[in-house]
Design a protein around this motif. Structure first.
Motif, short mmCIF file in Angstrom:
data_model
loop_
_atom_site.label_atom_id
_atom_site.label_comp_id
_atom_site.label_asym_id
_atom_site.label_seq_id
_atom_site.Cartn_x
_atom_site.Cartn_y
_atom_site.Cartn_z
N MET A 1 0.83 -1.20 0.00
CA MET A 1 0.00 0.00 0.00
C MET A 1 0.87 1.25 0.00
O MET A 1 0.58 2.20 -0.71
N ARG B 1 3.76 1.76 -1.25
CA ARG B 1 4.35 2.01 -2.57
C ARG B 1 3.39 2.73 -3.49
O ARG B 1 3.75 3.60 -4.25
N CYS C 1 -8.53 2.52 -1.96
CA CYS C 1 -9.03 1.69 -0.85
C CYS C 1 -10.55 1.57 -0.81
O CYS C 1 -11.07 0.77 -0.05
N TRP D 1 -6.86 -5.93 -6.74
CA TRP D 1 -5.89 -5.96 -5.65
C TRP D 1 -4.99 -7.19 -5.71
O TRP D 1 -3.77 -7.09 -5.57
N ARG D 2 -5.55 -8.36 -5.91
CA ARG D 2 -4.74 -9.58 -5.96
C ARG D 2 -3.76 -9.56 -7.14
O ARG D 2 -2.57 -9.83 -6.95
N LEU E 1 -2.49 -7.00 -8.64
CA LEU E 1 -1.51 -5.97 -8.34
C LEU E 1 -0.48 -6.49 -7.34
O LEU E 1 0.73 -6.32 -7.51
N SER E 2 -0.95 -7.17 -6.31
CA SER E 2 -0.04 -7.75 -5.32
C SER E 2 0.87 -8.79 -5.95
O SER E 2 2.07 -8.85 -5.66
N ASN E 3 0.32 -9.61 -6.83
CA ASN E 3 1.13 -10.62 -7.51
C ASN E 3 2.17 -9.98 -8.42
O ASN E 3 3.29 -10.49 -8.53
N ASP E 4 1.80 -8.88 -9.08
CA ASP E 4 2.77 -8.17 -9.92
C ASP E 4 3.94 -7.69 -9.09
O ASP E 4 5.10 -7.81 -9.48
N TYR E 5 3.65 -7.09 -7.94
CA TYR E 5 4.73 -6.62 -7.06
C TYR E 5 5.63 -7.78 -6.63
O TYR E 5 6.85 -7.67 -6.62
N ARG E 6 5.03 -8.88 -6.29
CA ARG E 6 5.80 -10.04 -5.86
C ARG E 6 6.72 -10.51 -7.00
O ARG E 6 7.89 -10.83 -6.79
#
Length: 106
Positions: free
Chosen positions: A1, A3, A15, A25-26, A28-33
């Motif tokens: 968040m 970032r 949010c 959200w999922r 996006l989180s996977n892209d960051y990972r």
């Protein structure tokens, strides 16, 4: 968040319990990972051209880092510098699309 906030995203908008947030959200989180954990094998190259889009006000990627993509292709690497920040693709959409389509927008 944190970032996302650093890049200038309106936090309440991100949010808010919207269909967009629930659906994005999922991924996006996977892209960051993926970005944080992927490591390219030393000397790895592709045989196709690479187009690199970078902005002059992006704190995460320097022009030298963008230019380093030239080392990863046996073909042409075209590095394009845009003015703007992290979300330049939205701010300069027509110019970005012209680069990606070779100037042949239809």
């Amino acid at each position: 968040m944190s970032r996302i906030v650093q890049w200038g995203v309106d936090l309440p908008e991100v949010c808010a319990p919207t269909d967009f947030r629930r659906g994005s959200w999922r991924p996006l989180s996977n892209d960051y990972r993926a970005v944080e954990t992927y490591r390219c094998a030393p000397g790895a190259k592709v045989g196709c051209p690479i187009t690199v889009l970078v902005v002059d006000a992006e704190p995460k990627v320097t022009l030298d880092e963008a230019e380093a993509w030239r080392e990863h292709t046996e073909a042409v690497a075209d590095v394009r510098v845009f003015s703007g920040g992290h979300f330049f693709m939205t701010e300069r959409q027509d110019e970005v699309l012209a680069v990606l389509t070779g100037g042949s927008l239809r």
